[in-house]
Design a protein around this motif. Structure first.
Motif, mmCIF file in Angstrom:
data_model
loop_
_atom_site.group_PDB
_atom_site.id
_atom_site.type_symbol
_atom_site.label_atom_id
_atom_site.label_comp_id
_atom_site.label_asym_id
_atom_site.label_seq_id
_atom_site.Cartn_x
_atom_site.Cartn_y
_atom_site.Cartn_z
ATOM 1 N N GLY A 53 -31.602 125.151 42.448
ATOM 2 C CA GLY A 53 -30.154 125.071 42.244
ATOM 3 C C GLY A 53 -29.648 123.657 42.058
ATOM 4 O O GLY A 53 -28.502 123.466 41.634
ATOM 5 N N ASP A 54 -30.488 122.671 42.407
ATOM 6 C CA ASP A 54 -30.049 121.281 42.188
ATOM 7 C C ASP A 54 -29.999 120.972 40.692
ATOM 8 O O ASP A 54 -30.757 121.542 39.891
ATOM 9 N N THR A 55 -29.122 120.058 40.345
ATOM 10 C CA THR A 55 -29.074 119.532 38.973
ATOM 11 C C THR A 55 -29.676 118.141 38.995
ATOM 12 O O THR A 55 -29.212 117.258 39.729
ATOM 13 N N ILE A 56 -30.721 117.963 38.213
ATOM 14 C CA ILE A 56 -31.378 116.666 38.148
ATOM 15 C C ILE A 56 -31.082 116.020 36.803
ATOM 16 O O ILE A 56 -30.734 116.699 35.837
ATOM 17 N N SER A 57 -31.198 114.723 36.758
ATOM 18 C CA SER A 57 -30.965 113.964 35.518
ATOM 19 C C SER A 57 -32.219 113.174 35.185
ATOM 20 O O SER A 57 -32.743 112.432 36.023
ATOM 21 N N LEU A 58 -32.675 113.352 33.959
ATOM 22 C CA LEU A 58 -33.793 112.582 33.434
ATOM 23 C C LEU A 58 -33.244 111.689 32.318
ATOM 24 O O LEU A 58 -32.726 112.185 31.308
ATOM 25 N N ALA A 59 -33.322 110.388 32.506
ATOM 26 C CA ALA A 59 -32.728 109.435 31.570
ATOM 27 C C ALA A 59 -33.806 108.785 30.713
ATOM 28 O O ALA A 59 -34.886 108.441 31.207
ATOM 29 N N VAL A 60 -33.487 108.630 29.433
ATOM 30 C CA VAL A 60 -34.330 107.853 28.534
ATOM 31 C C VAL A 60 -33.763 106.431 28.520
ATOM 32 O O VAL A 60 -32.616 106.213 28.112
ATOM 33 N N ILE A 61 -34.566 105.487 28.972
ATOM 34 C CA ILE A 61 -34.112 104.103 29.107
ATOM 35 C C ILE A 61 -34.934 103.220 28.177
ATOM 36 O O ILE A 61 -36.170 103.312 28.125
ATOM 37 N N ALA A 62 -34.224 102.351 27.430
ATOM 38 C CA ALA A 62 -34.872 101.374 26.551
ATOM 39 C C ALA A 62 -34.805 100.010 27.231
ATOM 40 O O ALA A 62 -33.729 99.537 27.587
ATOM 41 N N THR A 63 -35.981 99.408 27.397
ATOM 42 C CA THR A 63 -36.055 98.079 28.003
ATOM 43 C C THR A 63 -36.506 97.084 26.943
ATOM 44 O O THR A 63 -37.519 97.297 26.267
ATOM 45 N N ALA A 64 -35.737 95.985 26.768
ATOM 46 C CA ALA A 64 -36.041 94.972 25.759
ATOM 47 C C ALA A 64 -36.753 93.787 26.391
ATOM 48 O O ALA A 64 -36.679 93.572 27.604
ATOM 49 N N ASP A 65 -37.444 93.019 25.532
ATOM 50 C CA ASP A 65 -38.143 91.841 26.039
ATOM 51 C C ASP A 65 -37.174 90.717 26.404
ATOM 52 O O ASP A 65 -37.552 89.749 27.048
ATOM 53 N N HIS A 66 -35.890 90.839 25.989
ATOM 54 C CA HIS A 66 -34.866 89.884 26.403
ATOM 55 C C HIS A 66 -33.506 90.565 26.255
ATOM 56 O O HIS A 66 -33.370 91.591 25.567
ATOM 57 N N VAL A 67 -32.538 90.016 26.915
ATOM 58 C CA VAL A 67 -31.192 90.547 26.788
ATOM 59 C C VAL A 67 -30.746 90.377 25.339
ATOM 60 O O VAL A 67 -30.871 89.277 24.780
ATOM 61 N N PRO A 68 -30.253 91.419 24.688
ATOM 62 C CA PRO A 68 -29.846 91.286 23.286
ATOM 63 C C PRO A 68 -28.817 90.163 23.112
ATOM 64 O O PRO A 68 -27.901 90.004 23.924
ATOM 65 N N ASP A 69 -28.994 89.402 22.050
ATOM 66 C CA ASP A 69 -28.060 88.312 21.777
ATOM 67 C C ASP A 69 -26.685 88.843 21.392
ATOM 68 O O ASP A 69 -25.676 88.156 21.568
ATOM 69 N N GLU A 70 -26.660 90.036 20.861
ATOM 70 C CA GLU A 70 -25.412 90.759 20.663
ATOM 71 C C GLU A 70 -25.758 92.247 20.748
ATOM 72 O O GLU A 70 -26.902 92.641 20.521
#
Length: 583
Positions: free
Chosen positions: A356-373
């Motif tokens: 009965g629980d609702t779970i969340s599965l997230a697709v996460i994108a990790t970059a090699d650096h913080v985007p410049d924009e």
């Protein structure tokens, strides 16, 4: 010597006329004429008025008393004649000289003179500054002299015509109407342009003379000076471009231009705008006439993403430290964000949940650096396989489900219209929500089937992604073991629409035989809220669900399960479980 003869009137006329010939206007010429009287002695002669010469002829007074012309050497009379033309044309005049009558002695002399004045026209004198120096630049100061020779006796008085005035960039240094300059007329001028272009001007002087007895000066010939100069400019604008990534090391580019001036100058640089092009540096700040190429370097230090237009200036200074010319150095810099290298993850990788629980599965994108924009996600699609008896995905505009034979799939999609962007370097692309159900197993592995992502600032489009394991922590116990649902659903199905339910929904049973099976509505906690076994066995295949306390099957907000068991001979053959979410 001219021989005279006696006319019937008793006067004598020269047998050969006195001709001065042609002379320039303003010039003076003299002749001494000796008249032979053929007889000796007698008093001197006097000019009889008004028969004396008029301009341009003149006769000098005689050497006798009261300016009389004595008889010299016993029988000659000498006259000093002058011709001074002040205009063009032919001139003639007569001179009558008399003395007291003495019988047969000559007492009258008639002298006829001729002369021509020539050359009373404008002298055109070009003052062309480009002749000696064809490469004159604004800021230069070029001097020039023009000389006109004069004869010894030529008048030297000049007057500028008021209708001609010399304007900048021409300047008069030595004027023809100044004091006597010897045997020549000198004009000195300079060309000092401050703007590029072709320049012309005119300056005219008239030469003046005087006529005896006339107080008004006579205008002789005219000198017309035609001024001409061409001024060049160093380049008005030079353009450079940079195409770099943000935070790249400083970049430089070089350029040059030519100033073929005979004047030495100093060059300095300055900056107008404050973009990534931080400086322009002149290599040869002092350029002499034999070093006519000005070399410079522009530097770019990219700090932020964007397109920038910087304006830098190279100024030219003269010896007085005045700015005489300038060149704009315009730099267009395109600063691009650094490319991103992405890795994808389905998180959390493991999760434990109750039925009965609702779970969340997230697709996460990790970059090699913080985007410049922020990087826009143009499109994304992630498909996973799952056990439909254990997990019930909540469908939405971005989450859809499908069945591929005995395999159930859930797909997460994103489009450019949703304006999802990678911002922090670890960004959630999307979330799949599932309700944990009583199924045919106490765990499920959500396996990736495909993962594609097309985003700005990255070239990769196909990725690998991990699986996630969901463990059901409170499976119902029965007879000392877990009570699981038979996974053999067969042709049976339960269709509920719409989900989630806000007001009403329709629940349909598909391919369910009559007279067999059980059908219950159960809360997520396991409490049966409706036993629909009898209607199903009696052939009812469609039910109306109502949110709140309305008619039909009224369900308060929460999570429910429709559980269908179809069996024969006491053995379960098919089972179907569907989740119902009431908002």
């Amino acid at each position: 010597m001219l021989t005279s003869f006696v006319t019937s009137m008793g006067a004598r006329e020269l047998p050969e006329k006195v001709s001065f010939g042609a002379y320039r206007v303003g010039s003076t010429t003299r002749k001494v004429v000796r008249i032979d009287l053929r007889v000796q002695g007698g008093p001197g002669f006097m000019v009889t008025k008004p028969s004396g010469f008029v301009h341009p002829f003149d006769v000098a007074p005689g050497k006798g008393p009261n300016g009389s012309y004595p008889v010299v050497d016993g029988q000659f009379v000498e006259l000093s004649l002058t011709f001074h033309p002040t205009d063009n044309g032919d001139f003639t005049d007569t001179l009558l000289l008399e003395r007291p009558p003495m019988g047969n002695v000559v007492d009258k002399l008639l002298v006829i003179v001729y002369g021509r004045g020539t050359g009373k026209e404008a002298k055109i004198i070009p003052v062309d500054f480009t002749k000696d120096d064809p490469t004159i630049y604004i800021g230069d100061s070029v001097g020039i002299k023009r000389r006109i020779p004069l004869e010894k006796d030529d008048p030297r008085r000049f007057k500028r015509l008021d209708t001609t005035i010399l304007d900048a960039p021409f300047f008069l240094i030595i004027s023809p109407d100044s004091d006597s300059q010897g045997d020549e007329v000198i004009l000195g001028a300079s060309f000092q342009p401050r703007q590029p272009g072709v320049f012309r001007d005119t300056l005219a002087y008239v030469r003046l003379d005087t006529i005896p007895g006339n107080p008004t000066p006579v205008e002789l010939d005219t000198i017309v000076y035609l001024f001409y100069g061409v001024a060049k400019k160093q380049p008005s604008k030079l353009e450079h471009s940079f195409n770099v990534y943000v935070n790249d090391a400083p970049t430089e580019t070089s350029g040059s231009f030519t100033v073929e001036s005979a004047t030495p100058y100093t060059y300095r640089e300055s900056r107008i705008t404050t973009g990534p092009c931080a400086f322009v540096r002149v290599a040869n700040t002092s350029a002499t006439p034999d070093e006519d190429r000005v070399e410079y370097t522009v530097g770019c230090t990219p700090k932020s993403v964007g397109t920038f237009v910087d304006t830098l200036v190279i100024k030219r200074f003269n010896a007085k430290n005045d700015v005489v010319d300038s060149t704009l150095v315009v730099c267009t810099t395109t600063v691009r964000p650094r490319p991103l290298v992405l890795t994808l993850a389905l998180t959390p990788a493991t999760v434990a949940a109750n039925i009965g629980d609702t779970i969340s599965l997230a697709v996460i994108a990790t970059a090699d650096h913080v985007p410049d924009e922020p990087a826009l996600i143009k499109s994304a699609s992630f498909t996973f396989a799952y056990n439909a008896t254990v997990l019930i995905p909540l469908t939405s505009a971005t989450v859809s489900t499908d069945r591929r034979g005995d395999t159930s799939t859930v797909t997460l999609t994103r489009t450019a219209q949703e304006q999802v962007r990678l911002v922090t370097g670890s960004d959630t692309i999307g979330v799949i929500q599932c309700v944990v159900a009583l199924g045919n197993a106490d765990r499920d592995v959500v396996r990736p089937l495909s993962a594609t992502l097309d985003a700005e600032q990255t070239e990769t489009k196909t990725y690998t992604i991990n699986a996630a394991t969901v463990t059901v922590s409170d499976v119902w116990e029965h007879n000392g073991g877990p009570r699981l649902v038979n996974s053999l659903r067969g042709p049976c199905d339960i269709v509920v629409s719409p989900l989630p339910m806000r007001t009403t929904a329709t629940m349909k049973l598909v391919n369910v035989p009559t007279d067999v099976g059980t059908f219950h509505l159960v809360r997520s906690s396991g409490i049966v809220v409706a036993d629909l076994t009898d209607p199903v066995r009696n052939g009812v295949r469609e039910f109306t669900l109502t949110a709140g306390s309305g008619g039909g099957l009224a369900l308060s907000p929460g999570t429910y399960y429709a559980r269908l068991l179809v069996g024969a001979n006491g053995k379960t053959v098919y089972s179907v479980v569907r989740m119902i979410v009431v908002e």
